[in-house]
Design a protein around this motif. Structure first.
Motif, PDB file in Angstrom:
ATOM      1  N   VAL A  83      -2.942  -4.384  -4.689  1.00 22.55           N
ATOM      2  CA  VAL A  83      -3.591  -3.454  -3.772  1.00 22.55           C
ATOM      3  C   VAL A  83      -4.995  -3.161  -4.278  1.00 22.55           C
ATOM      4  O   VAL A  83      -5.259  -3.294  -5.468  1.00 22.55           O
ATOM      5  CB  VAL A  83      -2.782  -2.142  -3.624  1.00 22.55           C
ATOM      6  CG1 VAL A  83      -1.443  -2.412  -3.003  1.00 22.55           C
ATOM      7  CG2 VAL A  83      -2.620  -1.446  -4.955  1.00 22.55           C
ATOM      8  N   HIS A  97      -2.517   3.313  -1.563  1.00 23.91           N
ATOM      9  CA  HIS A  97      -2.151   2.030  -0.946  1.00 23.91           C
ATOM     10  C   HIS A  97      -0.695   1.674  -1.270  1.00 23.91           C
ATOM     11  O   HIS A  97       0.025   1.155  -0.419  1.00 23.91           O
ATOM     12  CB  HIS A  97      -3.085   0.922  -1.427  1.00 23.91           C
ATOM     13  CG  HIS A  97      -4.517   1.164  -1.075  1.00 23.91           C
ATOM     14  ND1 HIS A  97      -5.001   1.018   0.211  1.00 23.91           N
ATOM     15  CD2 HIS A  97      -5.569   1.557  -1.823  1.00 23.91           C
ATOM     16  CE1 HIS A  97      -6.280   1.312   0.232  1.00 23.91           C
ATOM     17  NE2 HIS A  97      -6.652   1.650  -0.995  1.00 23.91           N
ATOM     18  N   GLU A 147       1.538   3.810   0.876  1.00 23.60           N
ATOM     19  CA  GLU A 147       1.542   3.287   2.242  1.00 23.60           C
ATOM     20  C   GLU A 147       2.472   2.082   2.354  1.00 23.60           C
ATOM     21  O   GLU A 147       3.169   1.907   3.343  1.00 23.60           O
ATOM     22  CB  GLU A 147       0.117   2.891   2.642  1.00 23.60           C
ATOM     23  CG  GLU A 147      -0.009   2.401   4.055  1.00 23.60           C
ATOM     24  CD  GLU A 147      -1.445   2.006   4.384  1.00 23.60           C
ATOM     25  OE1 GLU A 147      -1.607   1.018   5.124  1.00 23.60           O
ATOM     26  OE2 GLU A 147      -2.384   2.656   3.896  1.00 23.60           O
ATOM     27  N   THR A 148       2.487   1.250   1.314  1.00 23.52           N
ATOM     28  CA  THR A 148       3.313   0.039   1.319  1.00 23.52           C
ATOM     29  C   THR A 148       4.788   0.346   1.107  1.00 23.52           C
ATOM     30  O   THR A 148       5.642  -0.152   1.839  1.00 23.52           O
ATOM     31  CB  THR A 148       2.832  -0.925   0.223  1.00 23.52           C
ATOM     32  OG1 THR A 148       1.489  -1.297   0.503  1.00 23.52           O
ATOM     33  CG2 THR A 148       3.689  -2.174   0.167  1.00 23.52           C
ATOM     34  N   GLU A 206       2.036  -6.249  -0.871  1.00 21.69           N
ATOM     35  CA  GLU A 206       1.087  -5.244  -1.338  1.00 21.69           C
ATOM     36  C   GLU A 206      -0.316  -5.439  -0.780  1.00 21.69           C
ATOM     37  O   GLU A 206      -1.067  -4.472  -0.650  1.00 21.69           O
ATOM     38  CB  GLU A 206       1.065  -5.209  -2.866  1.00 21.69           C
ATOM     39  CG  GLU A 206       2.359  -4.666  -3.439  1.00 21.69           C
ATOM     40  CD  GLU A 206       2.375  -4.602  -4.947  1.00 21.69           C
ATOM     41  OE1 GLU A 206       1.391  -5.017  -5.595  1.00 21.69           O
ATOM     42  OE2 GLU A 206       3.394  -4.139  -5.498  1.00 21.69           O
ATOM     43  N   SER A 207      -0.673  -6.657  -0.422  1.00 17.22           N
ATOM     44  CA  SER A 207      -2.004  -6.892   0.132  1.00 17.22           C
ATOM     45  C   SER A 207      -2.114  -6.393   1.569  1.00 17.22           C
ATOM     46  O   SER A 207      -3.208  -6.179   2.068  1.00 17.22           O
ATOM     47  CB  SER A 207      -2.348  -8.381   0.084  1.00 17.22           C
ATOM     48  OG  SER A 207      -1.607  -9.097   1.060  1.00 17.22           O
ATOM     49  N   GLY A 208      -0.968  -6.214   2.241  1.00 21.04           N
ATOM     50  CA  GLY A 208      -0.974  -5.738   3.618  1.00 21.04           C
ATOM     51  C   GLY A 208      -1.277  -6.813   4.634  1.00 21.04           C
ATOM     52  O   GLY A 208      -1.469  -6.527   5.808  1.00 21.04           O
ATOM     53  N   ARG A 228       0.894  -6.548   7.599  1.00 19.85           N
ATOM     54  CA  ARG A 228       1.037  -5.209   8.156  1.00 19.85           C
ATOM     55  C   ARG A 228      -0.133  -4.884   9.065  1.00 19.85           C
ATOM     56  O   ARG A 228      -0.659  -3.787   9.048  1.00 19.85           O
ATOM     57  CB  ARG A 228       1.075  -4.197   7.018  1.00 19.85           C
ATOM     58  CG  ARG A 228       2.365  -3.499   6.861  1.00 19.85           C
ATOM     59  CD  ARG A 228       2.244  -2.396   5.853  1.00 19.85           C
ATOM     60  NE  ARG A 228       0.958  -2.464   5.189  1.00 19.85           N
ATOM     61  CZ  ARG A 228       0.733  -2.172   3.933  1.00 19.85           C
ATOM     62  NH1 ARG A 228       1.673  -1.756   3.186  1.00 19.85           N
ATOM     63  NH2 ARG A 228      -0.463  -2.277   3.399  1.00 19.85           N
ATOM     64  N   GLN A 229      -0.520  -5.784   9.881  1.00 22.01           N
ATOM     65  CA  GLN A 229      -1.629  -5.571  10.794  1.00 22.01           C
ATOM     66  C   GLN A 229      -1.125  -4.791  12.009  1.00 22.01           C
ATOM     67  O   GLN A 229      -0.035  -5.034  12.497  1.00 22.01           O
ATOM     68  CB  GLN A 229      -2.225  -6.911  11.236  1.00 22.01           C
ATOM     69  CG  GLN A 229      -2.709  -7.768  10.090  1.00 22.01           C
ATOM     70  CD  GLN A 229      -3.773  -7.064   9.255  1.00 22.01           C
ATOM     71  OE1 GLN A 229      -4.660  -6.430   9.790  1.00 22.01           O
ATOM     72  NE2 GLN A 229      -3.648  -7.168   7.945  1.00 22.01           N
TER      73      GLN A 229
END
Length: 75
Positions: A3, A14, A17-18, A44-46, A49-50
């Protein structure tokens, strides 16, 4: 950690949030350490999760093979 943030104080929002949201991740059953690390990095990079577009939010989810079954002819 994958993150953004140079310190734990920067990264903690972050990570929350994850890992404290409505989606759970079960990855410890994966035997390959390399695969677990890759998957944790992706989580963890997201990258997956867009936010959904307006059209995606309005369209009901469909199973991958549901479209084929809808047009299938049963004997």
């Amino acid at each position: 950690m994958y993150v953004p943030g140079a310190t734990l104080a920067d990264a903690l929002p972050h990570l929350r949030e994850t890992y404290c949201g409505t989606i759970a991740y079960e990855i410890e059953h994966i035997a390959s350490h390399r695969q677990r690390v890759w998957l944790r990095e992706q989580i963890e990079s997201g990258v997956f999760r867009q936010p959904l577009t307006n059209d995606e939010q309005k369209t009901p989810a469909q199973a991958p093979d549901e479209g084929r079954r809808a047009g299938a002819v049963h004997a």
